[in-house]
Each structure stands twice: as C-alpha cells, then as structure tokens.
Design an enzyme around this catalytic site. Structure first.
Site, short mmCIF file in Angstrom:
data_model
loop_
_atom_site.label_atom_id
_atom_site.label_comp_id
_atom_site.label_asym_id
_atom_site.label_seq_id
_atom_site.Cartn_x
_atom_site.Cartn_y
_atom_site.Cartn_z
N ASP A 1 0.67 -1.33 0.11
CA ASP A 1 0.05 0.08 -0.03
C ASP A 1 0.85 1.33 0.06
O ASP A 1 1.94 1.40 0.29
CB ASP A 1 -1.01 -0.12 1.25
CG ASP A 1 -1.96 -0.92 1.36
OD1 ASP A 1 -2.09 -1.81 0.19
OD2 ASP A 1 -2.92 -0.69 2.05
N ASP A 2 0.09 2.30 -0.17
CA ASP A 2 0.60 3.52 -0.34
C ASP A 2 1.84 4.26 -1.20
O ASP A 2 2.08 5.52 -0.99
CB ASP A 2 1.29 3.98 1.34
CG ASP A 2 0.24 3.53 2.56
OD1 ASP A 2 -0.88 3.53 1.99
OD2 ASP A 2 0.53 3.67 3.55
N HIS B 1 -6.41 3.37 -3.73
CA HIS B 1 -6.32 3.52 -2.45
C HIS B 1 -6.50 4.96 -1.90
O HIS B 1 -5.85 5.59 -1.00
CB HIS B 1 -4.68 3.23 -2.03
CG HIS B 1 -4.48 2.75 -0.31
ND1 HIS B 1 -5.30 2.13 0.54
CD2 HIS B 1 -3.47 3.31 0.45
CE1 HIS B 1 -5.16 2.19 1.64
NE2 HIS B 1 -3.70 2.58 1.73
N HIS C 1 -4.80 9.47 0.86
CA HIS C 1 -4.61 8.60 2.09
C HIS C 1 -5.59 9.19 3.21
O HIS C 1 -5.01 9.36 4.21
CB HIS C 1 -3.32 8.54 2.46
CG HIS C 1 -3.20 7.03 2.96
ND1 HIS C 1 -3.43 6.83 4.64
CD2 HIS C 1 -2.93 5.95 2.75
CE1 HIS C 1 -3.30 5.68 4.94
NE2 HIS C 1 -2.83 4.91 3.78
N HIS D 1 3.41 -2.77 2.81
CA HIS D 1 3.72 -1.02 2.20
C HIS D 1 4.77 -0.95 1.44
O HIS D 1 5.87 -1.62 1.44
CB HIS D 1 3.64 -0.25 3.48
CG HIS D 1 2.48 -0.12 4.40
ND1 HIS D 1 2.23 -1.20 5.33
CD2 HIS D 1 1.29 0.72 4.20
CE1 HIS D 1 0.91 -0.70 5.63
NE2 HIS D 1 0.39 0.00 5.13
NI NI Z 1 -2.64 2.96 3.44
#
Ligand code: NI
Length: 275
Positions: A91-92, A142, A146, A236
């Site tokens: 993620d991210d 995503h 955020h 991540h």
């Molecule tokens: Ni995230």
C-alpha cells in the site's frame, strides 16, 4: 462488476462452511472462518493521526464467511476457497525508493503482487506506476491522498476514488477495479460509493505491521502466525514510520522463501478472487 460479485456470492454459497451466519463468539470457535482482519493502524507520523482509533463502522456479521469472519460483508479479507494461494499487497505507493526495491525483488523471485496506490503519488511518480503495470502486477485504488474516507462527505469520497482511478488509467490504460480504503476505515457510504463506481473492496487477513518499523524477524513471525490458504497480506511500498521501509525490503525475500517452502502459489488479488 455486478456479474463478478454474483460469481463471488455463488462461490461462497457453493462451499460448505461451518458457522455460517453465526454471531462471533470467542467461546464458540469457527475454525473454517478466515482470520479477523485487524484495522490498519494509523501512523502517528501521518497527518490524520489525531484519530484515536481506526474508524471502522460496526457492520453486521457476514453470512458469507468464505471471505471473512466478520466486518463488512462487501469487503473481501481473504479467499479461502481453493488451494494454497497467497496475495501479497503493498500500500501507499508509489515512491521512487522502496517501490523500486520491492519490484526488483518480486521480479527476481517471479512473484506477482498487488499495489494499492495513492492518487497523488501516482501523479508524482508516473514511471513507477507504468513499471508496476508492465511487470505484471495488479494495481488497486487507495484514495487520492490517504484520507480517512469514513469521515468525509459522499461527494468527497467519490472525488477521492474517481480522481485516483483517472490518474491510474491515464498511465496504464485501465481503471482499477480493486479498492482498499486507507486505514481500512469504511462507512456504509464508502462501501456504497466504491461499489457504485465499479470497485471491489479489498481488506486483508495478515497484517505484518511493517510500516511500524517491525523487524524482519517479527514480520516473518506475524506472517507465519496469521497465514492461511487464500490470505491477503498487507505490507507497504512507500511511507512507513519516519519514511523508512527498510525492514519491509529486507524481510521480503525471507517471506517469499518461506511461502514457497510451504507450497504457496503467489497470485494477484484479482486472480485470488477469480480462483
Ligand atoms: Ni494505506
């Protein structure tokens, strides 16, 4: 989108599952259920750290426990239907540091994964998005920045989702179907918006807490403890405590070696759902 959801439902119904429809009760184990997904912790370094805890709205217990033990019935936390499959997710990202190192390892190991990308980072690192796509990985939405979508207006949620879809599509030619809410924070409104815009909501069943700077040994121990066939593993590829994901990178070859030794097949979340 509708048809794939129907397929998922049909799959779920076709499999015999103990505890179907039961309320969760610690004294009454339901061994066939997938693990309860812990909510993604809020990083104190992140701008929305004022939230005391992840804003996961209370939802009715699922009656389709092939995919989840509890939580929102529209969110896929794992798919324990067929064989020893595992989906690694990151993620991210993207960024221009850790994402590249993770991609190098995945390429060397011949492992497909799924990257849930943040729209503003997509805009910032377009070449990395193209690389993720070209190397055969799946890409999910995503949100744009955020944000905690559970605390936003429906219009703003829709904006977060749509803007990110468009940014990804402009680089890969495909708008993502997969969507994961930042922090796992969802309200029914977020679920409705994501589904209405053609997405599948994805959670996770293994949370290595890699972003928190956990050691490679701890990351591996958590994986071993929470792993089950059909698991979706949350890690991540950007951010992390103090912007450091060195442990994620260091742990990854060990994590892959362990999964290979255990006979797991690596799939993208897209392929896991189809399986
Ligand atoms: Ni995230």
């Amino acid at each position: 989108m509708k048809s794939s959801l129907l397929i998922i439902t049909a799959l779920a119904v076709s499999l015999s599952v103990a505890g179907c429809g039961k309320k969760e009760n610690a004294a009454e184990p339901t061994p066939n259920l997938t693990p309860v997904a812990a909510a993604e912790k809020l990083d104190p370094a992140r701008p929305d750290s004022t939230l005391a805890k992840p804003a996961v709205a209370a939802q009715p217990i699922s009656t389709e426990p092939v995919f989840q033990a509890r939580g929102n019935r529209d969110v896929i936390y794992s798919v324990s239907s067929k064989g020893k499959k595992v989906a690694l997710t990151f993620d991210d990202g993207p960024d221009n540091k850790y994402t590249a190192r993770i991609l190098d390892i995945l390429k060397e190991q011949g492992v497909p994964a799924t990257f849930f990308l943040v729209g503003k980072h997509v805009q910032q690192y377009p070449q990395m998005v193209k690389r993720i796509s070209q190397e055969g990985h799946a890409i999910g939405n995503h949100s744009w920045d955020h944000a905690n979508l559970a605390r936003m207006s429906p219009a703003d949620v829709q904006g977060e989702i749509t803007k990110t879809d468009e940014a990804i599509k402009s680089l890969t030619g495909e708008a993502p179907v997969l969507f994961r809410a930042p922090y796992g924070a969802i309200s029914q409104e977020v679920v409705n918006d994501a589904i209405a815009s053609g997405h599948q909501l994805i959670g996770w069943s293994v949370d290595t807490m890699d972003w928190d700077g956990k050691s490679p040994a701890t990351i591996l121990t958590t994986l071993k403890k929470e792993l089950k066939p059909g698991a979706i593993v949350l890690q991540h590829s950007a951010g992390g405590k103090g912007g450091n994901l060195a442990n994620t990178v260091e742990a990854l070859p060990q994590l892959i070696a362990y999964l290979k030794k255990e006979g797991y097949q690596f799939v993208t979340v897209t392929d896991l759902i189809k399986s």
